[in-house]
Motif scaffolding. Structure first.
Motif, PDB file in Angstrom:
ATOM      1  N   VAL A  82       0.850  -1.053   0.435  1.00  0.00           N
ATOM      2  CA  VAL A  82       0.240   0.137   0.003  1.00  0.00           C
ATOM      3  C   VAL A  82       0.672   1.186  -0.024  1.00  0.00           C
ATOM      4  N   VAL A 102      -8.402  -4.423   2.712  1.00  0.00           N
ATOM      5  CA  VAL A 102      -6.972  -3.779   2.565  1.00  0.00           C
ATOM      6  C   VAL A 102      -7.209  -2.708   3.886  1.00  0.00           C
ATOM      7  N   VAL A 155      -8.506   5.335  -4.815  1.00  0.00           N
ATOM      8  CA  VAL A 155      -7.569   4.198  -5.351  1.00  0.00           C
ATOM      9  C   VAL A 155      -6.784   3.610  -6.106  1.00  0.00           C
TER      10      VAL A 155
END
Length: 88
Positions: A5, A33, A61
């Protein structure tokens, strides 16, 4: 599965890092996540990314890939993915 990430802006400030690696189960979603990030960095992460079960309107995202696929909270992630959370 392992997912990398990348965080920018206030999301990096909320976690204290620009990068993290999280473990999630098979068929995990972006929301999973986020849950893994919450476990590592605290509940302030959730409010910086989600409203209920959806991404905040100012949060984008993207799966880092040649086509830079934009993801939603319900999008499935794959083992080895790198996803970038950024503010719109």
């Amino acid at each position: 599965m392992d997912v990398e990430v990348k965080l920018t802006g206030t999301l990096a400030a909320r976690t204290g890092t620009h990068r993290a690696r999280v473990g999630v189960g098979p068929n995990a979603t972006v929301a999973d996540v986020v849950d893994a990030l919450v476990e590592q960095f605290g509940p302030q992460v959730r409010s910086g990314v989600l409203v209920g079960s959806r991404l905040r309107t100012d949060t984008v995202v993207v799966r880092e890939s040649p086509d830079a696929e934009t993801l939603s909270a319900g999008s499935t992630v794959r083992d080895g993915d790198t996803v970038r959370f950024k503010l719109a």
